[in-house]
Design a protein around this motif. Structure first.
Motif, PDB file in Angstrom:
ATOM      1  N   ALA A 151       0.931  -1.020   0.001  1.00 49.07           N
ATOM      2  CA  ALA A 151       0.133  -0.103  -0.140  1.00 49.07           C
ATOM      3  C   ALA A 151       0.784   1.231  -0.055  1.00 49.07           C
ATOM      4  CB  ALA A 151      -0.906  -0.143   1.269  1.00 49.07           C
ATOM      5  N   VAL A 152       1.007   2.235  -1.398  1.00 49.82           N
ATOM      6  CA  VAL A 152       1.664   3.130  -1.115  1.00 49.82           C
ATOM      7  C   VAL A 152       0.907   4.445  -0.692  1.00 49.82           C
ATOM      8  CG1 VAL A 152       3.278   4.417  -2.725  1.00 49.82           C
ATOM      9  CG2 VAL A 152       2.843   2.092  -3.203  1.00 49.82           C
ATOM     10  N   ALA A 153       1.270   5.094   0.347  1.00 51.67           N
ATOM     11  CA  ALA A 153       0.515   6.025   0.884  1.00 51.67           C
ATOM     12  C   ALA A 153       1.070   7.473   0.034  1.00 51.67           C
ATOM     13  CB  ALA A 153       0.842   6.463   2.138  1.00 51.67           C
ATOM     14  N   VAL A 154       0.086   7.902  -0.838  1.00 53.53           N
ATOM     15  CA  VAL A 154       0.342   8.964  -1.621  1.00 53.53           C
ATOM     16  C   VAL A 154      -0.426  10.262  -1.442  1.00 53.53           C
ATOM     17  CG1 VAL A 154       0.384   9.851  -4.224  1.00 53.53           C
ATOM     18  CG2 VAL A 154       1.012   7.488  -3.633  1.00 53.53           C
ATOM     19  N   SER A 155       0.347  11.328  -0.995  1.00 54.38           N
ATOM     20  CA  SER A 155      -0.468  12.469  -0.793  1.00 54.38           C
ATOM     21  C   SER A 155      -0.537  13.642  -1.698  1.00 54.38           C
ATOM     22  CB  SER A 155       0.776  13.155   0.417  1.00 54.38           C
ATOM     23  OG  SER A 155       1.694  13.427   0.044  1.00 54.38           O
ATOM     24  N   GLY A 156       0.013  13.493  -2.660  1.00 48.06           N
ATOM     25  CA  GLY A 156      -0.168  14.590  -3.704  1.00 48.06           C
ATOM     26  C   GLY A 156       1.038  15.323  -3.856  1.00 48.06           C
ATOM     27  N   GLY A 157       2.245  15.008  -2.762  1.00 41.16           N
ATOM     28  CA  GLY A 157       3.282  16.156  -2.655  1.00 41.16           C
ATOM     29  C   GLY A 157       4.337  15.125  -3.442  1.00 41.16           C
TER      30      GLY A 157
END
Ligand code: AMP
Ligand code: ZN
Ligand code: ZN
Length: 306
Positions: free
Chosen positions: A51-57
């Motif tokens: 699960a890759v936690a992607v914030s938009g940064g």
């Protein structure tokens, strides 16, 4: 300035490695380092559902892209998870950027809305201090829950070398031994808790920015409006000053901490009980998320906002 590998024009000079690299060889160098970090700390296994936690940064955009390039070699499957925290002027754009990054790479993903739990991080605007630690707890809880529901075996975040060291300095400044002890690059799974890893922990933030730029990845540059006054940014600036004068200082600090200091700290076992309210893993009778939820929903009611 010429690339050490191929002699073409270099785009970057890495003082700590006495290395100049062209675009192509920097990208390769960046991805090899991610693969090496993963293997050095045993972060991923073949067959993992990551699960890759992607914030938009930029950091998690670079992480998602690098893992996508490495997934065949690593023998893992990727799934994206993004939390919509409900921060006005920030979350909407970030979530859309994350969504576009997933779609461009064809990575399946899930977007979790904090509002579905009856509150949003914007409710913390009325608090005096920066909301980062509250927000961190909310993200950890929702990421863990979502990853478990998806059947992921490990959660990875885009925390960089600079992030890791800044938190380390903050914990040191406060004399917070407990935080120092649990500040890990890899946390193994425990009952109800999915393993967590930081594959960019050996990567300087400046290079995750460059990687994203060279590959034309989309990322947001807006600073979170709730993080104003947070001291972590100042620690990062101080670390960069040290690095500039003493190339290699940051990676040396990381290795010294992980190899020499952390083993001496009391290691906290991750064997939680269950929260009485929500049933999620928790070391106290009511978990931190449920306590935050109750405080922020109250605040929301007293502020009487629409
Ligand atoms: P930050 O705490 O904002 O520096 O973010 C550190 C890492 O946590 C990012 O690189 C992401 O991997 C993850 N992260 C932060 N915010 C979110 C979010 N809203 N949704 C999913 N992952 C996030
Ligand atoms: Zn080259
Ligand atoms: Zn709970």
């Amino acid at each position: 300035m010429k690339c050490r590998v191929c002699g073409r024009d270099a785009v970057v000079k890495l003082d700590y490695a006495n290395l100049k690299l062209c675009r192509e060889h920097f990208i390769e160098f960046f991805e090899r380092r991610v693969a090496r970090t993963i293997s050095r700390y045993g972060m991923l296994r073949r067959g993992d559902k990551v699960a890759v936690a992607v914030s938009g940064g930029k950091d998690s955009a670079s992480l998602l892209h690098a893992l996508w390039r490495l997934k065949g070699e690593l023998g893992v499957e990727l799934v994206g998870v993004t939390i919509d925290l409900g921060i006005r002027g920030y979350s909407d754009q970030s979530v859309e950027v994350a969504r576009r990054n997933y779609e461009k790479l064809g990575v399946p993903y899930r977007i979790i809305k904090l509002a579905d739990y009856g509150f949003i991080m914007d409710d913390a605007r009325t608090l005096k201090k920066p909301a980062c630690s509250t927000c961190g707890a909310v993200k950890r809880y929702l990421l863990n829950k979502a990853a478990r529901e998806i059947g992921a075996t490990v959660i990875v975040t885009g925390h960089t070398l600079d992030d890791f060291l800044a938190v380390l300095m903050q914990a040191y400044t406060r004399g917070d031994l407990q935080q120092l002890a649990k500040h890990r690059v890899y946390l193994p799974p425990a009952d109800g808790l999915i393993a967590r890893a930081k594959p960019l922990v050996e990567t300087p933030e400046r290079e995750s920015l460059l990687y994203a730029q060279l590959l034309g990845l989309e990322f947001t540059v807006i600073e979170c409006p709730l993080s104003r006054g947070a001291t972590l940014a100042d620690f990062k600036a101080a670390l960069n000053l040290l690095e500039e004068r003493h190339p290699g200082m940051k990676i040396m600090m990381l290795r010294a901490f992980l190899n020499r200091l952390q083993p001496l700290l009391p290691s906290e076992r991750r064997v939680p009980g269950r929260c009485e309210v929500c049933g999620e893993p928790s070391t106290s009778s009511v978990c931190q998320f449920c306590r935050i939820r109750s405080r922020l929903t109250q605040l929301r009611a007293t502020c009487n906002r629409p």
